[in-house]
Write an enzyme that holds these catalytic residues in place. Structure first.
Site, PDB file in Angstrom:
ATOM      1  N   LYS A  25       1.025  -1.172  -0.008  1.00  0.00           N
ATOM      2  CA  LYS A  25      -0.030   0.004  -0.032  1.00  0.00           C
ATOM      3  C   LYS A  25       0.835   1.261   0.023  1.00  0.00           C
ATOM      4  O   LYS A  25       1.596   1.385   0.858  1.00  0.00           O
ATOM      5  CB  LYS A  25      -0.894  -0.170   1.284  1.00  0.00           C
ATOM      6  CG  LYS A  25      -2.028   0.691   1.252  1.00  0.00           C
ATOM      7  CD  LYS A  25      -3.118   0.443   2.370  1.00  0.00           C
ATOM      8  CE  LYS A  25      -4.164   0.964   2.517  1.00  0.00           C
ATOM      9  NZ  LYS A  25      -4.940   1.080   3.804  1.00  0.00           N
TER      10      LYS A  25
HETATM   11  O1  G3P Z   1      -7.663   2.073   5.852  1.00  0.00           O
HETATM   12  C1  G3P Z   1      -8.142   2.966   5.684  1.00  0.00           C
HETATM   13  C2  G3P Z   1      -9.316   3.410   5.777  1.00  0.00           C
HETATM   14  O2  G3P Z   1     -10.542   2.716   5.880  1.00  0.00           O
HETATM   15  C3  G3P Z   1      -9.431   4.593   7.381  1.00  0.00           C
HETATM   16  O3  G3P Z   1     -10.731   4.899   7.711  1.00  0.00           O
HETATM   17  O4  G3P Z   1     -12.331   5.600   9.398  1.00  0.00           O
HETATM   18  O5  G3P Z   1      -9.806   6.108   9.637  1.00  0.00           O
HETATM   19  O6  G3P Z   1     -11.195   7.197   8.012  1.00  0.00           O
HETATM   20  P1  G3P Z   1     -10.990   6.078   8.875  1.00  0.00           P
END
Ligand code: G3P
Length: 217
Positions: A84
């Site tokens: 990633k």
């Molecule tokens: O893995 C990346 C993403 O899904 C992060 O989510 O909730 O931290 O914006 P969030």
């Protein structure tokens, strides 16, 4: 639509994998930092072994050369590993380099259609648009998924749209209606998908009636 679990917590990964409900895992440095105990490589190997599908493992360098070098190490951990990289100029170059070496790459932190176009041009296996974080700043996270879908279909890009930063079940439903290829969910949202108050109420009534009849299977 593929469902990935967005976590580095092995117990949660095993719980979902045991139910046969997930197609892979995504992690990011913040999620890993919550559970890391020093041996991150060992933990990544255990996560990769716990699922039969892609596991996104993120580089932490910001320059192309070091991203590529970290990416090679991450890819070598397990055949399920997907490298990633962030959607920056160096990240796109590192994506092209790593894909050229035969590795799978997930380009993350995507917030616009123009960024998604460049991820596809860089040969990304997956692009990760962050729905919830756009909504957080009064943007239209789900509209972004739809626009990327249209652009990728218009031009035949085979990069998979991996909708990320999903916060509730309706995000998942909207992703399916729009045609996202994959979505990644925190464990809480995965299990929320199974819940319905009428299911609970109906089950309670069935079992009460059964008990009152005094029968057995
Ligand atoms: O893995 C990346 C993403 O899904 C992060 O989510 O909730 O931290 O914006 P969030």
């Amino acid at each position: 639509m593929k469902i990935f679990l967005d976590t580095a917590e092995l117990s949660e990964i095993r719980r979902a994998a045991d139910a046969g409900l997930i197609d892979g895992i995504t992690t990011n440095p913040s999620l890993v930092a919550k559970v890391a105990d020093g041996d991150v490589t060992g933990m990544y190997r255990e996560i990769c072994e716990a699922v039969d599908g892609p596991v996104s493992l993120e580089v932490v360098a910001v320059d192309r050369e070091t991203m590529v070098s970290e990416g090679r190490k991450l890819a070598a951990i397990h055949e399920n590993a997907v490298v990633k990289v962030p959607l920056t100029e160096d990240g796109l170059k590192a994506c092209r380099d790593l894909v050229g070496e035969g590795h799978k790459v997930n380009v993350t932190l995507c917030f616009s259609v123009s960024q998604a176009l460049l991820a596809a041009k860089a040969g990304a296996t997956f692009v990760s648009p962050f729905v919830g974080r756009l909504d957080d700043i009064s943007g239209e996270g789900m509209q972004l998924i739809g626009q990327i879908r249209q652009v990728y279909d218009n031009y035949g890009f085979d990069t998979e749209i991996l909708a990320a930063s999903l916060r509730h079940p309706m995000h998942v439903v909207e992703c399916m209606l729009i045609g996202a290829d994959c979505c990644t969910l925190p464990p809480k949202v995965l299990w929320q998908l199974s819940k319905h108050t009428l299911t609970d109420k109906g089950l309670h009534a069935f079992l009460k009636d059964w008990d009152e009849a005094g029968t057995a299977i």
